[in-house]
Every structure is written in C-alpha cells, then in structure tokens.
Design an enzyme around this catalytic site. Structure first.
Site, short mmCIF file in Angstrom:
data_model
loop_
_atom_site.label_atom_id
_atom_site.label_comp_id
_atom_site.label_asym_id
_atom_site.label_seq_id
_atom_site.Cartn_x
_atom_site.Cartn_y
_atom_site.Cartn_z
N ASN A 179 0.90 -1.25 0.13
CA ASN A 179 -0.03 0.22 0.09
C ASN A 179 0.88 1.27 -0.04
OD1 ASN A 179 -2.73 1.43 0.64
ND2 ASN A 179 -1.29 2.24 2.21
N GLU A 180 0.64 2.19 -0.83
CA GLU A 180 1.11 3.54 -1.04
C GLU A 180 2.81 3.60 -0.67
OE1 GLU A 180 -1.14 6.12 1.29
OE2 GLU A 180 -2.74 5.95 -0.11
N TYR A 251 -8.06 11.84 -2.99
CA TYR A 251 -8.85 12.27 -2.28
C TYR A 251 -9.04 13.73 -2.36
CZ TYR A 251 -8.33 8.15 0.52
OH TYR A 251 -8.17 6.68 1.16
N GLU A 299 -8.60 3.78 -3.74
CA GLU A 299 -8.78 4.50 -2.49
C GLU A 299 -9.14 5.79 -3.28
OE1 GLU A 299 -6.13 5.47 0.53
OE2 GLU A 299 -5.54 3.41 0.65
N GLN A 356 -13.89 5.26 2.94
CA GLN A 356 -13.91 3.78 3.34
C GLN A 356 -15.34 3.60 3.42
OE1 GLN A 356 -11.25 2.37 6.49
NE2 GLN A 356 -9.76 3.64 5.66
#
Length: 507
Positions: A179-180, A251, A299, A356
């Site tokens: 992840n990331e 985001y 995400e 989420q």
C-alpha cells in the site's frame, strides 16, 4: 425544490447504443475496510450491539451495505497493512496478541482477522481484495497468506486454516502488493526501484502458490507526489508481466470553500487516469507486450472535514473515532462526478474502492452500540452501483462551460450512460454543476426505439452544506424529476447543483 422558478442554461447530448466504451466491471463499485478508527470495531463489528448477529456483526450495517451492492472490499489496509502480521489475526481469538498499531497510533486487539472478514464478506454478498504487507514483511509472509487463504489442504498453512475452523479455502482472487509504498509516511517506505524488485518477486511467489489470482501493483499515492508518474513507469518496468493492475489513490477537499472549483475536481481525476493509462501504454510499447494494464482506483473519496480533529487525538487506545468526516450535499455531488469518471473510463478502470465503507470517511455512519444512518454520499454511490451495470456508452455532450480557480472549460453538464442490454434498461447519470441555474437537457436517444421513461431520480438541496445525521436526514433522493420522451428525444430539466438518474426501459 421548484426547478421551474430557476433561470436555466441549455445543453445537448447524443446517446447511441453503438457508441460503446466497454462493459462495466462491477468491481468499480468496491469499497474499503481498514483497521482504522471505528471502521471495524464499532462499525461492522459490535458484539454488544442489540442488532449484532451470533458472530458480533451488526445486522443494521449489513443491510445498509447490501443496499449499496458492494461487490468487493479491500482489506485490511491501507497504511495499517504495512505494519501488520497477518498471523496475529487468525486462530483462537482469546490467544491473539494486542499490538501497537503504528500507522494510526492505536492498539489493535486482533478480534477480527482474515477468516472473520472473509466470512463476513460472503454473508453480505461481497468478495475480498486482500492487501499483503510489503512494508515490514515481504515475500515469505505474502506467499504464506495466499496458501493459508486459497490452498485446499494438505500443507502447513492450509491445514492451519482448517484447524482454525475453516475447512474450505476462501478463494480470494484479488491481491494488492502493499500500500502506498511511495509515501514517506508508509512503514517500510521504498523507492520505486526497490519496490518494483520486491513486488516482482512477491508476485512470482504468490502466483506459484495460486496461479489464478489477480495482482495489483502500487501506483502513486496521489498526483501531488514528486515522483508521479515516474513511479508508475519504474514499477511497471519491473512488474508489467506479473501484475494485472496498477493502483491509483486520490482524495479531494474543499478547504477554500469554493464550490465551483470543488465540483470541477473530477476533471483532475480524469486527467490523473489519462496520465496513468499513458504511462502504462508506454511500458507496454517498451516491452513489446500484447497485454493492456488495467487500473484499480482502490482509494478514492472526499476527505478533509475531520483532519484537524484527528490531529489532537491521544494515542494508544482501541478503536477511537478517527477520520469521521460528516459529508454535506456538495460532497455528494462531487462523489457522483467521480463515479461518472470511472464509468467513462470503463475500458481501463476495472476496479475502484471508495475509502472507506463505515465510519471512517464513509457513506455509512454508526453510533457504537447505537444507531446507523446514511451520509449524503451514500446516494450517488448506491445509484451508480445498482443502476450502473452493463455497457458504458460514450455520451456526445454539447454543454456550456465555466472557468474555476484551478480548471478551465469545465462543462456544467457532467454525464455518463450505461445500457443494461440483458434487462433492456438505459440509465443516464447527470450532474448539473451550475450553482444557481437549472440545466435544460435535450438528449437524442433515437437508437433506443420503443423505450419509455421509468423514473427520474433527483438528489438536490438548496443548502450545499446540508448534512445527514442520525436524527435528521436533510439530503435524500426523490423520484419527482422533470423529464419527458417524445419521438426519441429526451427532454429533462436538471435543477441547479443536482445529481440526476434518468432511467429508461423497453416498453
């Protein structure tokens, strides 16, 4: 809201069944549960709740998730996974260790782990997208987890799963390689060269255990990373032949309280997707490959309301409230446009996970031990997931445009179209970005001869800052939209700043 009293602008659109983009992969309506805040404990799992089932999972939350028809859920992180020992979350619950969780500075009790989560997703009709730890762990732990989850039996880890009470393999198909890993905040952060080498070898070992799995390599954490998009190019240079997807994360927020600029941020998302596709295709050409690399936007969401509050949290408690954004109406409009962006890129975006699902930057909120409710963003997510399955069609749009602080030539009309051939339905999704004027849409649907309007769903509110709470749902859809169909020409009035779902069916 009386849309007839609003001044209006005009837009035109052509929808033709031959203008096919691709079949929509239902996994673009996925979501994400991380061991973070109250997503698990107090969210999906609350054994003391009066509506909990025999395993401790909340039935009211299950019902809300099933309304969304979530096909796949990413687990267990997120930043959490880069410090997670999966072995801590299997076996007898009373023997599991409590750990310091370094990503979010809490204590992880490990009451819920791999088996419990896999069982829960089956019960709600979903699948697991499992992430492996390539931060503090690596190849060995990753291949052992695949064996534990997917091998039928007769080996150490598959028989261990049976000893833990799960005779049948979970058959998890989709796996994330960390992840990331480009982020300095990530435990075990790596540069692109080191990550690419590790991801390649982990992928090879995992496929040796189960050749049927799909693998997702880590892309950039967001477009503002200094290494974007070179990270993608370097990572794929190593992993292209062994993975099926590259991930994207993004985001958005409205910290400056500029609604016109905020509602245009899906233009940035489209550019992000375009850049990653271009990078993938460059590596494809470089390698003389016949394989297309697909995108997993695993995400995405709005995230900015809760940041200041979380920075003041005391560390080392179990499941404290974290990242509990309370979403407003303008957030729902942007979420709708982000979903429309995925639909228009259905040829390459094959998975996406709203981050989420419950409590943590989520469409569903709960009180631990108490009520649950739908946030404003629940509705466009639900409408897209339920009605946006079939063939994505390319709408030809002629719309007035505006310039915002960060974007130019932004169309007031944002739209995507899905044709469900099997059930003979056509769904036109549309956002009117104009903050003061209704939009009169004239849409040519003559290729859908014999279709009639079934309903016109609208999400609208005069207050862009309106929110939903357990006591007061201010933002919810209605089916009183204003649209007519005559001679293959659809006419609809889209009220100012509104989300619209116009459903047509074969008569």
């Amino acid at each position: 809201m009386n849309t007839m009293s609003q001044t209006s602008i005009k837009a035109r659109m052509i929808v033709d069944k031959s203008f096919r983009i691709a079949e929509v992969d239902k996994r673009i309506y996925g979501s994400f549960i991380e061991h973070l805040g109250r997503a698990v404990y107090g969210g999906i799992y609350d054994p003391g709740h009066p509506l909990a089932d025999e395993h401790g999972y909340r039935n009211d939350v299950k019902q809300l998730i099933q309304e969304l028809q979530v096909p796949i859920i990413r687990y267990p992180g997120g930043n959490f996974v880069s410090g997670y020992n999966w072995e801590d979350g299997v076996g007898p619950v009373d023997l599991r260790p409590k750990r310091l969780e370094l990503a979010w500075r809490t204590i992880e009790p490990n009451e819920v782990g791999t088996n419990e989560f896999a069982q829960w997703t089956r019960e709600i009709g979903s699948e697991v997208m499992m992430a492996v730890n390539l931060g503090t762990r690596g190849i060995d732990a990753a291949r052992n987890l695949v064996e534990y989850c997917n091998h039928p039996g007769g080996t150490y880890y598959s028989d261990l799963r049976k000893q833990h009470g799960y005779a049948d393999p979970h058959g998890i198909k989709t796996w994330c390689l960390g992840n990331e890993m480009d982020g300095p905040w990530q435990i075990g952060h790596k540069n692109a060269e080191d990550y690419g080498k590790l991801a390649l070898e982990a992928a090879k070992a995992m496929r040796l255990v189960d050749s049927s799995i799909e693998l997702v390599a880590c892309g950039s954490s967001n477009t503002s990373m200094a290494t974007f998009p070179q990270w993608e190019a370097t990572t794929l240079d190593y992993t292209y032949d062994e993975v099926d997807f590259i991930s994207l994360h993004q985001y958005y927020g409205n910290q400056e309280n500029d609604p016109a600029n905020y509602l245009a941020r899906s233009v940035d998302m489209d550019h992000f997707i375009h850049t990653v596709i271009s990078t993938c295709d460059y590596i494809k050409a470089k390698k003389r490959s016949k394989k297309d690399m697909y995108l997993s936007f695993d995400e995405w969401n709005v995230w900015y309301h809760s940041n200041d509050a979380d920075s003041k949290m005391d560390p080392w408690s179990i499941a404290p409230p974290q990242l509990e954004d309370v979403y407003n109406f303008e957030d729902a409009l942007l979420v709708g446009s982000m979903l429309l962006t995925f639909l228009r890129r259905a040829d390459r975006v094959k998975m996406a996970c709203m981050a989420q699902l419950v409590n943590v930057i989520a469409p569903i909120m709960t009180e631990t031990g108490g009520r649950s409710w739908k946030q404003t963003i629940f509705y466009p997510y639900m409408h897209a997931s339920v009605y946006g399955r079939g063939i994505s069609l390319k709408p030809v749009i002629d719309s007035p445009v505006y310039d915002a602080k960060d974007y130019t030539d932004v169309p007031y009309l944002d739209s995507a179209v899905v044709h469900d051939e099997e059930n003979e339905h056509l769904t036109i999704f549309a956002v009117n970005r104009h903050l003061t004027d209704a939009l009169d849409l004239n849409c040519d649907v003559r290729s859908f001869e014999g279709y009639v309007i079934e309903e016109h769903i609208v999400l609208e509110n005069d207050d862009l800052k309106a929110v939903n709470t357990a006591d007061n749902e201010q933002v919810k859809p209605h089916s009183g939209g204003n649209s007519t169909l005559d001679g293959g020409m659809l006419t609809a009035r889209l009220s100012k700043a509104s989300w619209n779902v116009i459903r047509l069916r074969k008569a």
